[in-house]
Each structure stands twice: as C-alpha cells, then as structure tokens.
Design a protein around this motif. Structure first.
Motif, PDB file in Angstrom:
ATOM      1  N   PHE A 142      -7.919  39.127  36.660  1.00 48.11           N
ATOM      2  CA  PHE A 142      -7.053  38.401  35.728  1.00 48.11           C
ATOM      3  C   PHE A 142      -5.612  38.354  36.246  1.00 48.11           C
ATOM      4  CE2 PHE A 142      -9.615  39.156  31.535  1.00 48.11           C
ATOM      5  CZ  PHE A 142     -10.617  38.335  32.031  1.00 48.11           C
ATOM      6  N   SER A 143      -5.156  39.477  36.806  1.00 46.72           N
ATOM      7  CA  SER A 143      -3.746  39.582  37.205  1.00 46.72           C
ATOM      8  C   SER A 143      -3.398  38.683  38.387  1.00 46.72           C
ATOM      9  CB  SER A 143      -3.398  41.029  37.558  1.00 46.72           C
ATOM     10  OG  SER A 143      -4.079  41.446  38.727  1.00 46.72           O
ATOM     11  N   VAL A 144      -4.416  38.288  39.160  1.00 45.58           N
ATOM     12  CA  VAL A 144      -4.166  37.366  40.264  1.00 45.58           C
ATOM     13  C   VAL A 144      -3.609  36.047  39.732  1.00 45.58           C
ATOM     14  CG1 VAL A 144      -5.262  35.976  42.072  1.00 45.58           C
ATOM     15  CG2 VAL A 144      -5.896  38.378  41.790  1.00 45.58           C
ATOM     16  N   VAL A 145      -4.103  35.632  38.540  1.00 45.12           N
ATOM     17  CA  VAL A 145      -3.678  34.361  37.955  1.00 45.12           C
ATOM     18  C   VAL A 145      -2.495  34.548  37.008  1.00 45.12           C
ATOM     19  CG1 VAL A 145      -4.441  32.305  36.709  1.00 45.12           C
ATOM     20  CG2 VAL A 145      -6.073  33.599  38.094  1.00 45.12           C
ATOM     21  N   THR A 146      -2.584  35.556  36.156  1.00 48.18           N
ATOM     22  CA  THR A 146      -1.501  35.806  35.192  1.00 48.18           C
ATOM     23  C   THR A 146      -1.117  37.281  35.222  1.00 48.18           C
ATOM     24  OG1 THR A 146      -3.188  36.053  33.470  1.00 48.18           O
ATOM     25  CG2 THR A 146      -2.085  33.919  33.615  1.00 48.18           C
ATOM     26  N   PRO A 147      -0.266  37.680  36.156  1.00 45.92           N
ATOM     27  CA  PRO A 147       0.057  39.103  36.352  1.00 45.92           C
ATOM     28  C   PRO A 147       0.790  39.756  35.182  1.00 45.92           C
ATOM     29  CG  PRO A 147       1.482  37.716  37.688  1.00 45.92           C
ATOM     30  CD  PRO A 147       0.414  36.824  37.140  1.00 45.92           C
ATOM     31  N   LYS A 148       1.457  38.978  34.348  1.00 45.85           N
ATOM     32  CA  LYS A 148       2.274  39.565  33.290  1.00 45.85           C
ATOM     33  C   LYS A 148       1.589  39.572  31.916  1.00 45.85           C
ATOM     34  CE  LYS A 148       6.667  38.406  35.514  1.00 45.85           C
ATOM     35  NZ  LYS A 148       7.973  37.732  35.359  1.00 45.85           N
ATOM     36  N   ILE A 149       0.363  39.060  31.842  1.00 43.65           N
ATOM     37  CA  ILE A 149      -0.346  39.001  30.560  1.00 43.65           C
ATOM     38  C   ILE A 149      -1.470  40.025  30.547  1.00 43.65           C
ATOM     39  CG2 ILE A 149      -1.688  37.567  28.977  1.00 43.65           C
ATOM     40  CD1 ILE A 149      -0.229  35.140  30.077  1.00 43.65           C
ATOM     41  N   GLU A 150      -1.505  40.866  29.530  1.00 47.09           N
ATOM     42  CA  GLU A 150      -2.534  41.890  29.406  1.00 47.09           C
ATOM     43  C   GLU A 150      -3.546  41.471  28.343  1.00 47.09           C
ATOM     44  OE1 GLU A 150      -1.779  45.844  27.545  1.00 47.09           O
ATOM     45  OE2 GLU A 150      -2.292  46.607  29.543  1.00 47.09           O
ATOM     46  N   TYR A 151      -4.750  41.175  28.778  1.00 45.19           N
ATOM     47  CA  TYR A 151      -5.796  40.762  27.845  1.00 45.19           C
ATOM     48  C   TYR A 151      -6.567  41.968  27.298  1.00 45.19           C
ATOM     49  CZ  TYR A 151      -4.891  36.052  29.532  1.00 45.19           C
ATOM     50  OH  TYR A 151      -4.283  34.861  29.857  1.00 45.19           O
ATOM     51  N   ILE A 152      -6.746  42.971  28.143  1.00 51.07           N
ATOM     52  CA  ILE A 152      -7.473  44.178  27.735  1.00 51.07           C
ATOM     53  C   ILE A 152      -6.508  45.351  27.737  1.00 51.07           C
ATOM     54  CG2 ILE A 152      -9.371  45.757  28.249  1.00 51.07           C
ATOM     55  CD1 ILE A 152     -10.758  43.481  29.720  1.00 51.07           C
ATOM     56  N   SER A 153      -6.390  46.020  26.594  1.00 49.27           N
ATOM     57  CA  SER A 153      -5.514  47.180  26.483  1.00 49.27           C
ATOM     58  C   SER A 153      -6.337  48.462  26.471  1.00 49.27           C
ATOM     59  CB  SER A 153      -4.691  47.116  25.188  1.00 49.27           C
ATOM     60  OG  SER A 153      -3.719  46.104  25.260  1.00 49.27           O
ATOM     61  N   THR A 154      -5.771  49.505  27.059  1.00 48.90           N
ATOM     62  CA  THR A 154      -6.377  50.832  26.988  1.00 48.90           C
ATOM     63  C   THR A 154      -5.847  51.547  25.756  1.00 48.90           C
ATOM     64  OG1 THR A 154      -6.555  50.999  29.395  1.00 48.90           O
ATOM     65  CG2 THR A 154      -6.641  53.052  28.149  1.00 48.90           C
ATOM     66  N   VAL A 155      -6.748  52.036  24.931  1.00 52.45           N
ATOM     67  CA  VAL A 155      -6.367  52.854  23.778  1.00 52.45           C
ATOM     68  C   VAL A 155      -6.644  54.291  24.192  1.00 52.45           C
ATOM     69  CG1 VAL A 155      -6.714  53.312  21.331  1.00 52.45           C
ATOM     70  CG2 VAL A 155      -6.993  50.987  22.212  1.00 52.45           C
TER      71      VAL A 155
END
Length: 230
Positions: free
Chosen positions: A207-220
């Motif tokens: 995912f970060s290759v395309v959108t490095p600054k957007i986090e789709y999956i968060s670690t809880v």
C-alpha cells in the motif's frame, strides 16, 4: 469435480494420491519437480499439493513464484517438521502444512476442507451486494478480488487479499491475530498466528508504495488490527 495439481518427486506417493483423488472424481495434474510445477500452475488448478524438497526449484520457491498469480489453496506436504519451516510455508502463501509421514484419510479431509472453504469464499463474494467499496483513494472490488489505490492495481496474494477484505468489511472493528488467522485460514488449519503479522507487514508495504502517508490498517497494541474508517 476439482482440478488438483500434485508437485512431488516421490512417484509412489504421487501414484497413490492420484488414484485416491481420481476415485473422488477429481482431475489430477502431476509434476515431479518444482520447475514443471510452476508451469502446470498456469493451468489454474483448484488446489495444489506441494512438496518442499524436490529437484530444481524447491516447494518454497514454487509457492513464492506462483502465489501472486494463483489464488487456489496450497497444501504443503513435507518431511520438514520444524516450526520455522511451517511458519515459512504459511508466510509464503501456503494454506495448510502436513508433515510426512501422514494419514491418507487426514490428507483427504484437509483437501476437501480447503476446497469447501474456497467455494464458500467465492459464493460469498458473488452474492455480496456491495461489489465495490471505497476508502479514500483505495477501491476494494469484492467481486474481482482486487484492490486499487488511486487507480493503480495493488497486487496482493490470496491470503493478503483475504485479510484486507475481512478488515475492510468490518471497518473500525478490532480483530486479534488469532481471530484473523481463524477466519482467513480456517479453524481446522494448523499454523501460527504470527503468520498474520508477516502478512500485514507485506500488505502495508504494498500500500505504501502508492500512498506512503495513508494508513489503512492500524495496529491496536496488545490486541490486533483494525481497518481505518475514511
């Protein structure tokens, strides 16, 4: 009837499996080395039984090579018994891991369980009333089992996609590693939930290759993962 590919250099074992599978009505493809297995995988089998120690490309190499193009379940069948080998096989994209020597009835049960799980997944995707879901720049196409970010294809393996779909369909809900493993690999699979950690790392990297600054999956922390709402 399903098309099943056996990749194993033990000819007597292959002959036994071929006979048993054909008696159940399955079509059987056979490769006695890893390189031939890679070629036959292009025929899009419904399930692959894959040995690890073989001439040419070993089972790990075969799985790594074909996984991005082959979405069917892969069952490793190997004399390698260490936990590290099992984790490696599952992390590379295997769905199950059976140690030799094994019981034929157990193997047949695992094969049928994986085929049933795959058919249920396909049915759910076809019946889903929301064929496409959007999260910011990310598009999840459930019918095509595909992910695009900003119009660009993100190539995920079968299990990587399954994790994304599970989390995205329940955006905001926290899933533990154990829950993700059970839902994606199945309750009857034998493996480690640490496999989930490795898969999530790979998903994030892609995912970060395309959108490095957007986090789709968060670690809880201390619990697991969740898909962020947009």
């Amino acid at each position: 009837m399903s098309k099943i590919l056996i990749v194993d250099d033990e000819r007597e074992l292959v002959a036994l499996l071929e006979k048993k599978l054909k008696s159940k009505g399955h079509e059987v493809l056979i490769a006695y080395n890893g390189n031939d297995g890679i070629e036959l995988a292009k025929k899009q089998p419904d399930l692959i039984i894959l040995d690890i120690m073989m001439p040419g490309a070993d089972g790990f190499e075969v799985c790594s090579t074909i996984r991005d193009d082959v979405v069917c379940p892969i069952i490793f069948l190997s004399a390698k018994q260490s936990e590290a080998d099992k984790i490696k096989g599952l992390t590379l994209g295997g769905d199950d891991y059976i140690v030799k020597p094994f019981g034929l009835r157990e193997l047949m049960a695992r094969i049928e369980a994986n085929l049933r799980r795959e058919k249920r997944s396909q049915y759910i995707n076809m019946e889903n009333k929301r064929p496409k879901m959007y999260f910011g720049k990310l598009c999840l196409d459930i019918q095509e089992r595909a992910v695009k970010i900003d119009g660009k294809d993100v190539h995920l393996t079968k299990r990587e996609y399954d994790i994304v779909e599970l989390l995205a369909l329940h955006a905001g809900q926290v899933f533990s590693r154990e829950q993700i493993y059970e839902k994606v690999w199945g309750y009857d699979s034998e493996g480690e939930d640490s496999t989930v950690v490795e898969r999530v790392k790979k998903i994030r990297a892609k995912f970060s290759v395309v959108t490095p600054k957007i986090e789709y999956i968060s670690t809880v922390w201390g619990i697991g993962y969740k898909w962020n709402k947009f």
